[in-house]
Design a protein around this motif. Sequence first.
Motif, PDB file in Angstrom:
ATOM      1  N   GLU A 191      21.003  18.139   5.444  1.00 27.26           N
ATOM      2  CA  GLU A 191      19.570  17.888   5.603  1.00 27.26           C
ATOM      3  C   GLU A 191      19.277  16.697   6.508  1.00 27.26           C
ATOM      4  O   GLU A 191      18.191  16.596   7.084  1.00 27.26           O
ATOM      5  CB  GLU A 191      18.897  17.688   4.245  1.00 27.26           C
ATOM      6  CG  GLU A 191      19.451  16.540   3.413  1.00 27.26           C
ATOM      7  CD  GLU A 191      20.540  17.000   2.465  1.00 27.26           C
ATOM      8  OE1 GLU A 191      20.761  16.309   1.450  1.00 27.26           O
ATOM      9  OE2 GLU A 191      21.167  18.050   2.748  1.00 27.26           O
ATOM     10  N   ARG A 194      18.443  17.640  10.203  1.00 28.57           N
ATOM     11  CA  ARG A 194      17.351  18.601  10.345  1.00 28.57           C
ATOM     12  C   ARG A 194      16.656  18.523  11.704  1.00 28.57           C
ATOM     13  O   ARG A 194      16.100  19.517  12.178  1.00 28.57           O
ATOM     14  CB  ARG A 194      16.324  18.418   9.219  1.00 28.57           C
ATOM     15  CG  ARG A 194      15.607  17.083   9.257  1.00 28.57           C
ATOM     16  CD  ARG A 194      14.489  16.986   8.202  1.00 28.57           C
ATOM     17  NE  ARG A 194      15.008  17.114   6.849  1.00 28.57           N
ATOM     18  CZ  ARG A 194      14.627  18.056   5.996  1.00 28.57           C
ATOM     19  NH1 ARG A 194      13.743  18.961   6.393  1.00 28.57           N
ATOM     20  NH2 ARG A 194      15.106  18.079   4.789  1.00 28.57           N
ATOM     21  N   HIS A 195      16.677  17.357  12.332  1.00 26.63           N
ATOM     22  CA  HIS A 195      15.949  17.202  13.595  1.00 26.63           C
ATOM     23  C   HIS A 195      16.851  17.372  14.820  1.00 26.63           C
ATOM     24  O   HIS A 195      16.382  17.206  15.954  1.00 26.63           O
ATOM     25  CB  HIS A 195      15.278  15.829  13.646  1.00 26.63           C
ATOM     26  CG  HIS A 195      14.285  15.610  12.541  1.00 26.63           C
ATOM     27  ND1 HIS A 195      13.176  16.408  12.362  1.00 26.63           N
ATOM     28  CD2 HIS A 195      14.267  14.688  11.525  1.00 26.63           C
ATOM     29  CE1 HIS A 195      12.493  15.985  11.305  1.00 26.63           C
ATOM     30  NE2 HIS A 195      13.135  14.952  10.777  1.00 26.63           N
ATOM     31  N   CYS A 215      20.993  26.002   5.986  1.00 27.35           N
ATOM     32  CA  CYS A 215      19.900  25.091   6.321  1.00 27.35           C
ATOM     33  C   CYS A 215      18.690  25.341   5.412  1.00 27.35           C
ATOM     34  O   CYS A 215      18.035  24.397   4.944  1.00 27.35           O
ATOM     35  CB  CYS A 215      19.505  25.250   7.784  1.00 27.35           C
ATOM     36  SG  CYS A 215      20.758  24.690   8.954  1.00 27.35           S
ATOM     37  N   PHE A 220      15.245  23.193   5.294  1.00 28.31           N
ATOM     38  CA  PHE A 220      14.698  23.169   6.654  1.00 28.31           C
ATOM     39  C   PHE A 220      15.188  24.372   7.442  1.00 28.31           C
ATOM     40  O   PHE A 220      16.135  25.064   7.049  1.00 28.31           O
ATOM     41  CB  PHE A 220      15.073  21.875   7.383  1.00 28.31           C
ATOM     42  CG  PHE A 220      16.519  21.764   7.773  1.00 28.31           C
ATOM     43  CD1 PHE A 220      16.947  22.058   9.057  1.00 28.31           C
ATOM     44  CD2 PHE A 220      17.477  21.346   6.850  1.00 28.31           C
ATOM     45  CE1 PHE A 220      18.276  21.949   9.428  1.00 28.31           C
ATOM     46  CE2 PHE A 220      18.816  21.225   7.209  1.00 28.31           C
ATOM     47  CZ  PHE A 220      19.220  21.534   8.500  1.00 28.31           C
TER      48      PHE A 220
END
Length: 324
Positions: A191, A194-195, A215, A220
Motif C-alpha cells: 500500500e 500506491r502512488h 493491490c 488501491f
Amino acid sequence: MNLELRHLRVVCAIAETGSVTKAASTLGLAQPALTAQLQRIERALGGALFDRDRRGARPTALGELVLARARVLLPAMKGLQDEAARLASAGDALSRYRFGGVNSPILGRLVHRIAAEQPAAPISTYASWSVDELSQLVFNGRLDYVLTGVCGDAAPSAEFGLSWREVAVDPVFVLLPESHELADRDEVPLEELRHEQWVAAPGDGCFGDCFAAACARSGFTPRKVYETDIRVCMDLVEAGVAVALCQATFRPVPGLVTRRLAGNPLRWRLLLGWHPESPAARFADGVLATAMAAYTDSLAPHPAYLEWLLDHPEFGARRRSTPV
C-alpha cells in the motif's frame, strides 16, 4: 503421374482462395506453373477438380471428394511429422540439450552446470515471453525442456500435454532505485507504493490480474503497468520513473535494490516442463535436480533472503517436486 501430398496442398490452396491466381501467390509459384500442375493432377485423377471462370474456381463433385480426403490426410501427415521430430533424437538425447526460457534468472546457471557435467554436449537456448510458444516448440520436438514461471497456484496451459514440475517458489519482490525513500526497508508494504508508476516484463500468464487483485486487497488500484523488456525496466527504475516487480533471485545491479513485499501478497513458482513422450522425458529427473541446484546457486548474492528462507520453509527449492 503419382499423386503426392504436395499435389493435395495445391488443391486445398485453390479451394481456400477460390482462385488459381491467388493460390499461386499463396504458394509462391507463377500462375502458369500452377495451372500446368493442376492440369497434371486432373489428368492423374481422371477429371476436372474445379469449374473455372471469371468469378474464380469452384470445386466439382470430384474436387469435393479429393478435398474431403486431403483435409484428413494433410493434418494426419503433419501429426506424423511432429511425432517423428520428437523421436528423431532418441539416440543422442544424452548428448544434446535444447532449453526454452521465459524471463528465467536461473537459465544461465542451469546451462553452466550441464556444460560442466557434460562438456561435449551441445546446449542451445531459446528465449520468449510466451510460455505457450515454448510449449508448442517442445510439443513439436524443437525444444527439449522449457523453464518458466507462473503466478500463485496457476498452472501453464494443458493444451500441449507437457509434464510440469516445481523447481522453486518465491515471494515476489519490488525493484527500487537506491535513492527511493523505502529502499532502506527490509520489506515494503504494497500500500505504500500506491502512488508509484509500475513497469514489468511482458508475459502471457495471469500475473497482471493477480497483481491488480493484490493491490485491491491493499486498498488501491495501481497506475497503468507498462510492459517492456528487462533492460528498459531497469533503466526506468534507475531513473526514478517507475518501480518494478521482480523475482527474488534477480541479479544485483549497482544503483538498484530488491525488497520483499510485506506479507508476501504475490508468489512466483518456477517450473520445468517437457513432453512425456519425448526422449527428454527419460532424463527429466536429472535435469530437474540440476535446475534446483542452479536455483540454489542463484541465492548466493542474496544473503538476507537466504536467512529469511530458513524461517519460511514453504518457500525456496522444492525438496519433493510433485506434478503441477
